[in-house]
Structures are given as structure tokens and as C-alpha cells.
Design an enzyme around this catalytic site. Structure first.
Site, mmCIF file in Angstrom:
data_model
loop_
_atom_site.group_PDB
_atom_site.id
_atom_site.type_symbol
_atom_site.label_atom_id
_atom_site.label_comp_id
_atom_site.label_asym_id
_atom_site.label_seq_id
_atom_site.Cartn_x
_atom_site.Cartn_y
_atom_site.Cartn_z
ATOM 1 N N ASP A 313 32.229 96.825 -29.710
ATOM 2 C CA ASP A 313 33.677 96.339 -29.635
ATOM 3 C C ASP A 313 33.261 94.813 -29.153
ATOM 4 O O ASP A 313 31.943 94.334 -28.281
ATOM 5 C CB ASP A 313 34.608 96.844 -29.272
ATOM 6 C CG ASP A 313 36.055 96.115 -30.215
ATOM 7 O OD1 ASP A 313 35.575 94.645 -30.337
ATOM 8 O OD2 ASP A 313 36.813 96.566 -30.212
ATOM 9 N N GLU A 518 45.393 92.348 -31.568
ATOM 10 C CA GLU A 518 45.101 92.587 -30.625
ATOM 11 C C GLU A 518 45.186 91.484 -29.605
ATOM 12 O O GLU A 518 45.108 90.105 -29.562
ATOM 13 C CB GLU A 518 43.845 93.569 -30.612
ATOM 14 C CG GLU A 518 42.713 92.927 -30.171
ATOM 15 C CD GLU A 518 41.909 92.682 -31.625
ATOM 16 O OE1 GLU A 518 41.252 93.186 -31.750
ATOM 17 O OE2 GLU A 518 42.763 92.346 -32.445
#
Length: 634
Positions: A313, A518
Site C-alpha cells: 500500500d 481512511e
């Protein structure tokens, strides 16, 4: 004697020429599309230097990429982070020019290995102005009971075309997290709390990549052609199970529970030929997933037979240490050593290249680990035809935000809406609403805000307020749906006195959450924000009212239910607001079913179907239905 010598020299020269020709054919083998992919991969890998291999493992951000950087560092991949665009409201041509310019840099290297460009296309091509924005995954999860198992596939195919319209070949989607706690700020990226539902929704991969042939080998990536993109199942594994839904936190569960709940969707994703899998920021029982060799290398690659590449990520390896980037060399060692093949750096790529090179030369990371990573990356690039078609196809530009795709998104909205209440008594339903009512009040923060309607990961990473892209708001859709003689009055937050004595037939109140993604979306109280509760009280205390909740998860609504006549969970529907009015005015019936449990109080969380303490306000799978109305607009 001289004659014999001349004859011998002639034969020798012929042999030399033949050998050189054979060598030339061998050298070009990886460029020959008629060769098996594994042969091409092996041939190219054998010709690459360490520098070229590490370049392939490196994914940098668009803002740091130039044609010279691509050439000088042999960069294998570029990405656009959330909101990272070549220009505000950039056209497909502007995107294509940028991508192609970077590709020219990659193709000017010695071996001419094309780069792959990735982007978060998580509910349509959501970074791009004018793209079709589909409902977020939580809404699509509500469609699973609808008699259309092909909906997810069709959305995936439309998304792929819009991504390709901008010259991009790789989508960081779908998210196959199984969200077990709605306090998590990424819960709307999850289709459901139920792994069986999430597993079924992996059909979107077939839309993105194409349908693998029946005789394809399980675990081998598949991309059908130039109208498809490489997909990415994420985030491996357990991201939806963290304690209290805290982002990037710790998932505490035994191995069997991890497999049964969180790993289940990956079985189907791999079987469908998903090309890449992204690792989760989260930890499993205290160990960071980006450093988990057992789960990434032993389980994912060996036991599950995944043959595509594993990608980190955004700055995922940096966060292996606490605080992040405390020991970058150690992070590189642990991340690559765990089995990560491509690292989304995205900024300090020269540090990554330098550290990884030193660790390989020093014997800390084996060449076999590097070769495993690079052959996986090359396999995906060969599979998708990138060597034969490195440049964008400008003929696809008209696919962006096309009428056909917007109609598909409108259909998805219709099928995602969940009706939680209809009438204060079963004998007196409010829905469908009367299109011919003389006067309607529309209230709340959300009817006239396209950015709120789309949610996070739209144009910007955290989303935006206002008309951030092209679409139809719910207010615009209401005005279109009702009779031309109907007076539609919009007041964002009317007080109780305003609604009295104005002759309103009924009210439509749209409230909910502001956009988030997020890091910023975690929420421990889950109350209706932005004064939405007060608006419900002010309006619904005096008028018949429908409340439409625009949110990425269930919120605390129990105190308001007795006040309202009808209540609809609309999730984050995207750009096509007419999908909402299609159903509330009765052109289509309600069909959606809750993709997750609706709690009474946050004190019950986490609470999922099957738990011993299961006592929901509305259970998983709940959803009232309506029939098509007689008052269709002529």
C-alpha cells in the site's frame, strides 16, 4: 588442398552465421507474442541487470515521474494517489498525453520494458473529473439479492473502459475487506460483514479483467485485452477486523478465523485470475502484514497458488516500524523479504532503490527473492499485452462518463437502496411518493450536494463538498421526477415554525455523513452529523416525511424512527441521483437488502450476524419491498 581449405572455411562461416541468427532469434524471444508467456518471462529475466530488476519493483507517484526518471531508473510502475491529476478537470486527452509521455521514457530503456500505471478506481474512475461514479461497495453489497448476479461484472467492465479512456491500465480495485465494525472509516469500501457476500461480489474482477477461459490455470493472472485493466484485490488480509474498527490497527483472531472470515474472498479472486493483490496496513495478532512472510509468501503465494504480483500500500513498508520510517532500511528488508513484489513508495524512490540494491549485494536479500518479484511483475505485463500495446488508445476517450455507463450506475443505485420503514403503520405506507403533489419540501444537507452524495475517494482522496464533478443531485432528480406543476421548495435546515402552515404535502429529508476516507473516517459514536438529527426533528415533527440517509455505514437512527414515516438507507450512491428518485416515486420497487447489521447502539459493537449477543435494530438481509406505482410521470 587449397580447395578443401576454402571449403572448410565456407562451412565454418556458415555455422557462425547460423549461430548468430539463432542468437538473434533467442534475444528477441521475449518480444515475440507467439511465445508462451513463461518463456518470454524467463528470457527477459535472464537479460536484466540488478538495477533493471529493482526498477521494475519500484512504483512512484505521478508527481515525481518524468520520462527521464523512467529511463534512468528503469521504473516499472507509476501511480496517481487520491486527487493526483495532471491538471484540474483534466480531459482524457490530457491524461493520455501524460501517461504516454512516461511510457515513452520507459520504452527508451535498453530492454524496452513498458511501465504499468495504477490508480484507485474504487467506485468508477473516481479520480477523474466527468467519470461515472458508481455506488460505493457497501451499496453494491445491498444488491446481492436482486435477480441480477451480473451487475457487479457489468460495473467492473464499465469501470475498465473508463480507466482505459485515460490511458491507464491498472486499477487498485476491488476492495474485498470484510468489515466487521462500522466504526472503521473504510467500511463503505467493504461489500458486507458477511464473507459469503464479499466472495460473491468478486465477480467485479471478471468485469475489470475479462472472463478467464475455462481451462485456465488457477492463480495465473488473466487480462482479456485492451478494453480491460489489471485488477487488485485488497487489502490482504484482515483489514476489516481491527479492534474497534481502528484504521491500520491490529486484527486479533486465530488463524482459522482469519481464513474463514477475512481470507475467503481471496480464494475466489485468485480463481478469477486477479492480477495483483495489495497488502494491508493492518497487523494480525501484533505482526504488521507488510512484514508477514508466513501469510504473504507461504499462504498467499504457495498455498493459494497466487502467480500475480503482490504490491504494498501507499508507503506501506514505511509503516512497518513505529513510528513510520524510523528505520527505512529495516522496512525495505522486512517488506521485500516478506514477499512484497512491487513497492508503492511513492516519494523517496531513490532511497528505496539504493537500500534494496545494497541489501541484495550484501546478501541480506537473495537474488531468488528479487527474481520471484520481477518474474511476477513481468508475467502480468506480458499477460495484458503491454509489450505489444504500450501506448493508450485514444479511440476509447468517449467511454468516460458515457450515457450507457451512467444508466448502469443509475440502475445500481436503484437496486442498492434499502427501505427500512414505510408508514407509521403497515396499512398506511408513505412510499411510493405522489409525483403529482402540489407542494413538496426538500430539506437537509445532502439533497443538493453531489460531493456528499459520492463520498470519499471522489476527485480527492477524502472527497469534496459541492458540485465536484458531473452528475445529478437528488434535488435535481426530484425536480425532474415530479409533475411540472409541483412546487419543490428546498430549505437546508428549516426550523419547526417554517414547515407549518406552508401547504406542504410531504417532505423529503436527505441527511448523512460528510465525505471521508481512511485515517480520517474512523468514528466511535456514529451519530448523524451536520445537524441532521435536528433537521429530522424539525421537519418530521410536523409533516409526513421520508428520510434518506446518505452514509458509508449504519448510523444511530433509533431515536428518530418513531418521528418519520419512511426511512431509506441510500449509502453513497454516486453521481446518478435519479436512481434514488426512480424508486421513491415508484417507477421501480425497492429491492435492496442490508449488507450489514444495523445496530441499536454503538455500545453493541462489534456485532455481526451469528454473534451470541446479536440483537440488532435491523438484521443483516433486512429490506422492505414496494411495487411499481401507478403514478408514473407521463
Amino acid at each position: 588442398m587449397v580447395s578443401r581449405m576454402n571449403s572448410g572455411w565456407f562451412v565454418f562461416l556458415c555455422v557462425v552465421v547460423l549461430c548468430k541468427c539463432a542468437g538473434a532469434i533467442g534475444y528477441a524471444k521475449y518480444k515475440n507474442p507467439s511465445q508462451p508467456i513463461d518463456v518470454r518471462v524467463k528470457d527477459l529475466l535472464a537479460r536484466m541487470t540488478l538495477e533493471e530488476k529493482i526498477g521494475q519493483m519500484t512504483q512512484i507517484e505521478r508527481a515525481d515521474a518524468t520520462a527521464d526518471v523512467m529511463k534512468n531508473y528503469y521504473i516499472g510502475s507509476v501511480l496517481s494517489g487520491g486527487g493526483s491529476v495532471p491538471a484540474p478537470k483534466a480531459s482524457p486527452a490530457t491524461w493520455i498525453n501524460m501517461v504516454d509521455e512516461l511510457q515513452k521514457g520507459a520504452m527508451s530503456t535498453r530492454l524496452k520494458i513498458p511501465m504499468i500505471y495504477g490508480i484507485d478506481a474504487v467506485h468508477g474512475h473516481n479520480n477523474v473529473y466527468g467519470a461515472t461514479i458508481f455506488p460505493h461497495n457497501i451499496g453494491l453489497g445491498a444488491t446481492r439479492h436482486v435477480q441480477d448476479p451480473d451487475l457487479a461484472r457489468r460495473i467492473g467492465a464499465a469501470t475498465a473502459l473508463e480507466v482505459r479512456a485515460t490511458g491507464i491500465q491498472y486499477a487498485f480495485a476491488p476492495c474485498v475487506a470484510v468489515c466487521r465494525d462500522p466504526r472503521w472509516g473504510r467500511c463503505y469500501e467493504s461489500y458486507s460483514e458477511d464473507p459469503k457476500i464479499v466472495k460473491a461480489m468478486t465477480e467485479i474482477i471478471v468485469g475489470l479483467q475479462g472472463n478467464p477461459p475455462t481451462n485456465s490455470t488457477k492463480g495465473v493472472p488473466f487480462i482479456a485485452g485492451q478494453s480491460n485493466v489489471a485488477a487488485c484485490a485488497k487489502h490482504f488480509v484482515g483489514d476489516g477486523g481491527t479492534t474497534k474498527g481502528t484504521d491500520e490497527n491490529n486484527t486479533v483472531i486465530d488463524y482459522q478465523g482469519l481464513v474463514n472470515i477475512h481470507m475467503t474472498p481471496y480464494f475466489d479472486a485468485i480463481a478469477k485470475g486477479v492480477s495483483t493483490i495489495m497488502v494491508s496496513y493492518s497487523s494480525w495478532n501484533g505482526q504488521k502484514m507488510h512484514a508477514n512472510h508466513f501469510l504473504v509468501s507461504q499462504v498467499l503465494k504457495k498455498q493459494l497458488g497466487f502467480k500475480g504480483f503482490v504490491i504494498s500500500d501507499w508507503q506501506g513498508i514505511d509503516r512497518i516500524t513505529s513510528p513510520p520510517d524510523a528505520n527505512y532500511s529495516l522496512s525495505v528488508l522486512d517488506g521485500v523479504g516478506a514477499g512484497i513484489d512491487m513497492v508503492m513508495i511513492p516519494d523517496n524512490f531513490t532511497d528505496f532503490i539504493s537500500d534494496l540494491t545494497s541489501q541484495v549485494k550484501g546478501g541480506f536479500i537473495s537474488m531468488s527473492r528479487i527474481n520471484d518479484a520481477v518474474q511476477r511483475i513481468l508475467r502480468v505485463k506480458f499477460t495484458m499485452g503491454l509489450f505489444e500495446h504500450p501506448m493508450a488508445d485514444p479511440n476509447l476517450a468517449n467511454q468516460l462518463g458515457s450515457k450507457e455507463h451512467r444508466e448502469l450506475a443509475r440502475e445500481a443505485v436503484r437496486k442498492s437502496l434499502v427501505l427500512l420503514k414505510n408508514g407509521k403503520s403497515a396499512s398506511k405506507p408513505l412510499l411510493p411518493l405522489d409525483k403529482n403533489a402540489p407542494k413538496i419540501l426538500v430539506a437537509g444537507t445532502h439533497p443538493d450536494n453531489l460531493g456528499y452524495q459520492c463520498g470519499g475517494w471522489t476527485i480527492e482522496w477524502q472527497g469534496l463538498s459541492g458540485n465536484s464533478t458531473i452528475g445529478t443531485t437528488i434535488l435535481e432528480a426530484i425536480k425532474f421526477a415530479v409533475s411540472p406543476s409541483t412546487d419543490v421548495v428546498y430549505q437546508q435546515n428549516p426550523d419547526a415554525n417554517y414547515v407549518k402552515g406552508k401547504g406542504f404535502s410531504y417532505a423529503i429529508v436527505a441527511v448523512g455523513e460528510a465525505p471521508y476516507a481512511e485515517m480520517k473516517g474512523d468514528n466511535l459514536n456514529l451519530t448523524i452529523p451536520l445537524g441532521g438529527g435536528d433537521t429530522i426533528k424539525n421537519v418530521c415533527g410536523s409533516l409526513k416525511c421520508l428520510v434518506i440517509l446518505i452514509s458509508g455505514r449504519p448510523l444511530a437512527i433509533e431515536p428518530y424512527l418513531p418521528l418519520v414515516d419512511a426511512f431509506v438507507a441510500a449509502w453513497l450512491p454516486g453521481t446518478e441521483g435519479q436512481g434514488v428518485t426512480d424508486v421513491i416515486f415508484g417507477d421501480y420497487g425497492f429491492q435492496g437488502k442490508l449488507p450489514r447489521t444495523w445496530f441499536k447502539s454503538v455500545d453493541q459493537l462489534p456485532m455481526n450476524v451469528g454473534d451470541n449477543h446479536y440483537d440488532p435494530l435491523f438484521p443483516l438481509g433486512f429490506g422492505l419491498t414496494t411495487t411499481v406505482a401507478e403514478n408514473l410521470r407521463e
